[in-house]
Design a protein around this motif. Sequence first.
Motif, PDB file in Angstrom:
ATOM      1  N   TYR A 115       0.883  -1.164   0.000  1.00  0.00           N
ATOM      2  CA  TYR A 115       0.000   0.000   0.000  1.00  0.00           C
ATOM      3  C   TYR A 115       0.917   1.210   0.000  1.00  0.00           C
ATOM      4  O   TYR A 115       1.502   1.536   1.026  1.00  0.00           O
ATOM      5  CB  TYR A 115      -0.893   0.006   1.237  1.00  0.00           C
ATOM      6  CG  TYR A 115      -1.920  -1.113   1.235  1.00  0.00           C
ATOM      7  CD1 TYR A 115      -3.040  -1.048   0.393  1.00  0.00           C
ATOM      8  CD2 TYR A 115      -1.760  -2.223   2.043  1.00  0.00           C
ATOM      9  CE1 TYR A 115      -3.968  -2.079   0.385  1.00  0.00           C
ATOM     10  CE2 TYR A 115      -2.695  -3.250   2.035  1.00  0.00           C
ATOM     11  CZ  TYR A 115      -3.793  -3.165   1.204  1.00  0.00           C
ATOM     12  OH  TYR A 115      -4.714  -4.185   1.186  1.00  0.00           O
ATOM     13  N   PRO A 153       1.569  -8.611  16.081  1.00  0.00           N
ATOM     14  CA  PRO A 153       1.073  -7.330  16.602  1.00  0.00           C
ATOM     15  C   PRO A 153       0.212  -6.593  15.563  1.00  0.00           C
ATOM     16  O   PRO A 153       0.158  -7.011  14.401  1.00  0.00           O
ATOM     17  CB  PRO A 153       2.358  -6.548  16.887  1.00  0.00           C
ATOM     18  CG  PRO A 153       3.391  -7.155  16.002  1.00  0.00           C
ATOM     19  CD  PRO A 153       3.009  -8.597  15.823  1.00  0.00           C
ATOM     20  N   ASN A 154      -0.418  -5.525  15.963  1.00  0.00           N
ATOM     21  CA  ASN A 154      -1.207  -4.712  15.032  1.00  0.00           C
ATOM     22  C   ASN A 154      -0.316  -4.218  13.891  1.00  0.00           C
ATOM     23  O   ASN A 154       0.826  -3.846  14.119  1.00  0.00           O
ATOM     24  CB  ASN A 154      -1.804  -3.487  15.754  1.00  0.00           C
ATOM     25  CG  ASN A 154      -3.015  -3.869  16.570  1.00  0.00           C
ATOM     26  OD1 ASN A 154      -3.669  -4.877  16.287  1.00  0.00           O
ATOM     27  ND2 ASN A 154      -3.304  -3.085  17.587  1.00  0.00           N
ATOM     28  N   ALA A 189       0.846  -6.002  11.497  1.00  0.00           N
ATOM     29  CA  ALA A 189       1.805  -7.040  11.067  1.00  0.00           C
ATOM     30  C   ALA A 189       1.518  -7.535   9.650  1.00  0.00           C
ATOM     31  O   ALA A 189       2.408  -8.026   8.975  1.00  0.00           O
ATOM     32  CB  ALA A 189       1.762  -8.215  12.040  1.00  0.00           C
ATOM     33  N   GLY A 190       0.251  -7.411   9.223  1.00  0.00           N
ATOM     34  CA  GLY A 190      -0.126  -7.919   7.906  1.00  0.00           C
ATOM     35  C   GLY A 190      -1.115  -9.076   7.967  1.00  0.00           C
ATOM     36  O   GLY A 190      -1.469  -9.653   6.934  1.00  0.00           O
ATOM     37  N   LYS A 191      -1.592  -9.402   9.159  1.00  0.00           N
ATOM     38  CA  LYS A 191      -2.468 -10.571   9.344  1.00  0.00           C
ATOM     39  C   LYS A 191      -3.759 -10.459   8.529  1.00  0.00           C
ATOM     40  O   LYS A 191      -4.141 -11.397   7.827  1.00  0.00           O
ATOM     41  CB  LYS A 191      -2.840 -10.734  10.834  1.00  0.00           C
ATOM     42  CG  LYS A 191      -1.660 -10.837  11.763  1.00  0.00           C
ATOM     43  CD  LYS A 191      -2.083 -11.051  13.204  1.00  0.00           C
ATOM     44  CE  LYS A 191      -2.897  -9.917  13.810  1.00  0.00           C
ATOM     45  NZ  LYS A 191      -2.175  -8.642  13.970  1.00  0.00           N
ATOM     46  N   THR A 192      -4.436  -9.303   8.637  1.00  0.00           N
ATOM     47  CA  THR A 192      -5.712  -9.136   7.939  1.00  0.00           C
ATOM     48  C   THR A 192      -5.506  -9.178   6.424  1.00  0.00           C
ATOM     49  O   THR A 192      -6.292  -9.785   5.698  1.00  0.00           O
ATOM     50  CB  THR A 192      -6.366  -7.794   8.349  1.00  0.00           C
ATOM     51  OG1 THR A 192      -6.424  -7.757   9.771  1.00  0.00           O
ATOM     52  CG2 THR A 192      -7.763  -7.662   7.783  1.00  0.00           C
ATOM     53  N   THR A 193      -4.426  -8.553   5.967  1.00  0.00           N
ATOM     54  CA  THR A 193      -4.148  -8.566   4.528  1.00  0.00           C
ATOM     55  C   THR A 193      -3.962 -10.009   4.047  1.00  0.00           C
ATOM     56  O   THR A 193      -4.470 -10.391   2.987  1.00  0.00           O
ATOM     57  CB  THR A 193      -2.893  -7.717   4.222  1.00  0.00           C
ATOM     58  OG1 THR A 193      -3.068  -6.418   4.789  1.00  0.00           O
ATOM     59  CG2 THR A 193      -2.672  -7.598   2.724  1.00  0.00           C
ATOM     60  N   ALA A 227       2.693  -4.292   3.134  1.00  0.00           N
ATOM     61  CA  ALA A 227       1.798  -4.907   4.135  1.00  0.00           C
ATOM     62  C   ALA A 227       2.108  -6.385   4.265  1.00  0.00           C
ATOM     63  O   ALA A 227       2.126  -6.932   5.369  1.00  0.00           O
ATOM     64  CB  ALA A 227       0.338  -4.696   3.732  1.00  0.00           C
ATOM     65  N   ARG A 275      -9.184  -9.359  -1.009  1.00  0.00           N
ATOM     66  CA  ARG A 275      -8.107  -8.518  -1.527  1.00  0.00           C
ATOM     67  C   ARG A 275      -7.323  -9.362  -2.516  1.00  0.00           C
ATOM     68  O   ARG A 275      -7.308 -10.586  -2.416  1.00  0.00           O
ATOM     69  CB  ARG A 275      -7.147  -8.071  -0.425  1.00  0.00           C
ATOM     70  CG  ARG A 275      -7.818  -7.316   0.684  1.00  0.00           C
ATOM     71  CD  ARG A 275      -6.789  -6.754   1.642  1.00  0.00           C
ATOM     72  NE  ARG A 275      -7.437  -6.323   2.875  1.00  0.00           N
ATOM     73  CZ  ARG A 275      -6.868  -5.563   3.800  1.00  0.00           C
ATOM     74  NH1 ARG A 275      -5.621  -5.152   3.629  1.00  0.00           N
ATOM     75  NH2 ARG A 275      -7.514  -5.210   4.881  1.00  0.00           N
ATOM     76  N   THR A 313       4.202   1.166   2.004  1.00  0.00           N
ATOM     77  CA  THR A 313       4.145   0.100   3.011  1.00  0.00           C
ATOM     78  C   THR A 313       4.038  -1.268   2.360  1.00  0.00           C
ATOM     79  O   THR A 313       3.113  -1.505   1.574  1.00  0.00           O
ATOM     80  CB  THR A 313       2.904   0.289   3.919  1.00  0.00           C
ATOM     81  OG1 THR A 313       2.891   1.637   4.385  1.00  0.00           O
ATOM     82  CG2 THR A 313       2.923  -0.675   5.100  1.00  0.00           C
TER      83      THR A 313
HETATM   84  P1  ADP Z   1      -2.883  -6.563  10.945  1.00  0.00           P
HETATM   85  O1  ADP Z   1      -4.131  -7.243  10.520  1.00  0.00           O
HETATM   86  O2  ADP Z   1      -1.802  -7.500  11.352  1.00  0.00           O
HETATM   87  O3  ADP Z   1      -3.117  -5.500  11.972  1.00  0.00           O
HETATM   88  P2  ADP Z   1      -2.965  -5.337   8.323  1.00  0.00           P
HETATM   89  O4  ADP Z   1      -2.922  -6.408   7.312  1.00  0.00           O
HETATM   90  O5  ADP Z   1      -4.294  -4.727   8.619  1.00  0.00           O
HETATM   91  O6  ADP Z   1      -2.262  -5.811   9.661  1.00  0.00           O
HETATM   92  O7  ADP Z   1      -2.007  -4.138   7.862  1.00  0.00           O
HETATM   93  C1  ADP Z   1      -0.633  -4.317   7.491  1.00  0.00           C
HETATM   94  C2  ADP Z   1      -0.066  -2.987   7.042  1.00  0.00           C
HETATM   95  O8  ADP Z   1      -0.667  -2.575   5.831  1.00  0.00           O
HETATM   96  C3  ADP Z   1      -0.285  -1.852   8.028  1.00  0.00           C
HETATM   97  O9  ADP Z   1       0.843  -1.010   7.993  1.00  0.00           O
HETATM   98  C4  ADP Z   1      -1.498  -1.154   7.482  1.00  0.00           C
HETATM   99  O10 ADP Z   1      -1.494   0.209   7.841  1.00  0.00           O
HETATM  100  C5  ADP Z   1      -1.330  -1.331   5.977  1.00  0.00           C
HETATM  101  N1  ADP Z   1      -2.630  -1.426   5.298  1.00  0.00           N
HETATM  102  C6  ADP Z   1      -3.502  -2.468   5.409  1.00  0.00           C
HETATM  103  N2  ADP Z   1      -4.579  -2.266   4.637  1.00  0.00           N
HETATM  104  C7  ADP Z   1      -4.401  -1.060   4.031  1.00  0.00           C
HETATM  105  C8  ADP Z   1      -5.174  -0.293   3.102  1.00  0.00           C
HETATM  106  N3  ADP Z   1      -6.351  -0.730   2.646  1.00  0.00           N
HETATM  107  N4  ADP Z   1      -4.665   0.889   2.706  1.00  0.00           N
HETATM  108  C9  ADP Z   1      -3.461   1.328   3.145  1.00  0.00           C
HETATM  109  N5  ADP Z   1      -2.687   0.650   4.005  1.00  0.00           N
HETATM  110  C10 ADP Z   1      -3.141  -0.528   4.451  1.00  0.00           C
END
Ligand code: ADP
Length: 312
Positions: A15, A39-40, A42-46, A20, A55, A18
């Motif tokens: 992103y 940790p928050n 980290a990239g888990k949700t992505t 991710a 995604r 970053t």
């Molecule tokens: P986690 O689930 O571990 O908290 P995320 O996958 O949400 O981590 O995010 C990983 C990184 O990617 C973070 O730095 C977050 O800010 C960035 N990020 C995630 N989704 C987006 C998005 N849609 N747009 C911009 N940055 C994103």
Amino acid sequence: MRAPAVVVDDLRKRYGDTAAVDGVSFAVEHGEIFGILGPNGAGKTTIVESIAGLRTGDAGSIRVHGVDPWTDREALTRILGIQLQESRLQAKITVREALELWSAFYDDPLPWRDLAARVGLAGLLAARFSKLSGGQQQRLSIALALVGRPQVAILDELSTGLDPRVRQEVWQLVREVRDTGVTILLVTHSMEEAQHLCDRVAIVDGGRIRALDTPVGLIRAAGAGTTMRFTPSAPIDLQSLRELAGVSSVHADGGGRVVVQGSEDAVVLVMSSLAAQRAVPQGLHVASGSLDSAYLDLTAAETAAETAEEHR
Ligand code: ADP
């Protein structure tokens, strides 16, 4: 041989500046509870939303029971269920309405009344979502992830905000679901949850997998073994304890207490050595290594290594 349930191969997603997800690969076996811990940010949700087809990665590939989630969403919905974040459910929707609505998305849904009974919500069908307790909301969101008879279920931050008893109930439900043959991917930042529930855990930080093993394997690899603390009733020879198999360190603190670190097996050897020296370990305290300390060691080691690299 049967291919793994989920295969992630060199997944990358940026992103802007970053990264991710920065080259993540792993495979999840059928019927496994696989934890993604970190940790928050980290990239888990992505990672899990890429597996769920919500995604699309910039590079790499994913297969869920052989299906490409980025190109074949329709086939994927028949295989995979994802737990919605609670904020995505409307406050006024009732348990019955939510279950009926979700059932309508699938060709062959589970009978929703049975499902409601299985997650302990049979008596709450008319209750509105906003009136449910945290544990009840969590159980409803798990039910919604399961209603389409998925073979793979993604559960996100299962036990956040739940009291310990309810958390145990939710964990038990997850085990029961797995016992019906469902493969489970569990996103968590709770070390305790990962240690109790997961067969294997990937520790993710900064978009990369830092370690991947069973909880016990991670604890062992991090050297976070067992610590014994005691005050010997008679003088003992510390060197003789150091020479025991599995003992990694022995030292005396100022107050006459002895601290021994080592493997779990070393505990028995230390005890018998003390008995041979006619000393009783008074105030004995034995603490086993936790995933918590392993996690902190691993992520701290990574951060230290990266800092050293940056300074080079
Ligand atoms: P986690 O689930 O571990 O908290 P995320 O996958 O949400 O981590 O995010 C990983 C990184 O990617 C973070 O730095 C977050 O800010 C960035 N990020 C995630 N989704 C987006 C998005 N849609 N747009 C911009 N940055 C994103």
